[in-house]
Scaffold this active site. Sequence first.
Site, PDB file in Angstrom:
ATOM      1  N   ASP A  47     -10.210  -4.606   3.604  1.00  0.00           N
ATOM      2  CA  ASP A  47     -10.353  -4.826   5.040  1.00  0.00           C
ATOM      3  C   ASP A  47     -11.766  -4.525   5.528  1.00  0.00           C
ATOM      4  OD1 ASP A  47     -10.228  -2.078   4.664  1.00  0.00           O
ATOM      5  OD2 ASP A  47      -8.262  -1.846   5.581  1.00  0.00           O
ATOM      6  N   HIS A  61       0.115   2.441   7.496  1.00  0.00           N
ATOM      7  CA  HIS A  61      -0.572   1.178   7.178  1.00  0.00           C
ATOM      8  C   HIS A  61      -1.147   1.202   5.762  1.00  0.00           C
ATOM      9  CE1 HIS A  61      -4.596   2.752   9.093  1.00  0.00           C
ATOM     10  NE2 HIS A  61      -4.643   2.937   7.805  1.00  0.00           N
ATOM     11  N   ASP A  93       0.063   6.242  10.049  1.00  0.00           N
ATOM     12  CA  ASP A  93       1.135   5.410  10.613  1.00  0.00           C
ATOM     13  C   ASP A  93       1.779   4.530   9.542  1.00  0.00           C
ATOM     14  OD1 ASP A  93      -0.869   3.584  10.111  1.00  0.00           O
ATOM     15  OD2 ASP A  93      -0.985   2.799  12.157  1.00  0.00           O
TER      16      ASP A  93
HETATM   17  P1  PGA Z   1      -8.143   7.924   4.667  1.00  0.00           P
HETATM   18  O1  PGA Z   1      -7.661   6.487   5.180  1.00  0.00           O
HETATM   19  O2  PGA Z   1      -8.299   7.806   3.201  1.00  0.00           O
HETATM   20  O3  PGA Z   1      -9.450   8.128   5.386  1.00  0.00           O
HETATM   21  O4  PGA Z   1      -7.085   8.890   5.080  1.00  0.00           O
HETATM   22  C1  PGA Z   1      -6.582   5.875   4.581  1.00  0.00           C
HETATM   23  C2  PGA Z   1      -6.233   4.615   5.310  1.00  0.00           C
HETATM   24  O5  PGA Z   1      -6.344   4.579   6.550  1.00  0.00           O
HETATM   25  O6  PGA Z   1      -5.820   3.651   4.655  1.00  0.00           O
END
Ligand code: PGA
Length: 240
Positions: free
Chosen positions: A67, A138, A136
Amino acid sequence: MKIIVTNNLEELSLQAANLIIEQIKTKPNSVLGLPTGHTPLIMYQKLVQAYVTGQVSFAQVKTFNLDEYVGLPRTSPDSFYTYMRQNFFDHVDAKPENIFVLDGTAENLADECANYERELENYGGMDLAILGIGQDGHIGFCEPGTSWQSRTMVVTLDQTTLEANAKDLANSSVMPKEAITMGLGTIMEARQIILLASGESKREIVNKALKGEASEAVPASILQTHDNVTIILDKEASGQ
Ligand code: PGA
């Protein structure tokens, strides 16, 4: 689904890096799906170390990032393109023409999404996708409610994601409200998937995603229906 619980983020990162190296040794021109965020930072360090010490080469590897923010130029310190260069690509022998990162400033974002899908298909799809998980649930930036059939698309970020990610932005930047992400349908076509989760803040969602009902309300729960998934957790994320 295989679940590995490690003692800490260092061990988690080493295990993830080793699985990636194993994949590349089996197939030197592997197609990888790559994440950004805090969780994979040490994993990338381990991959760089493995390259520097001659254990692996990325010369034939193709990479597709999951992404990117909409509206941030690649040169922004907050773009995922910059993150990938700083943390990984600039330190290994990956070839620029084999590196694919969605362009969130493309004039026509729908075309950008369609082209990304086409490129991925041209290379035969992902051999291995490495994923983080948001609080959440995702994966990529597929927020709760995302269709399981979704393909690469533009999405509006959820409030929890905006709050979690805004903390990382440079002072001068405004948090983008939208992103461009592989869809759940795209991610699920990867032949192998590794999901990484570290820290207590991920414990509840990891539990829901792995043990709760698989539903669109928890995007990562779709992984319950994939036949080659490895979940690598640290103790805090696992609750053990
Ligand atoms: P993080 O993000 O590794 O910074 O916790 C994970 C994500 O949002 O996919």
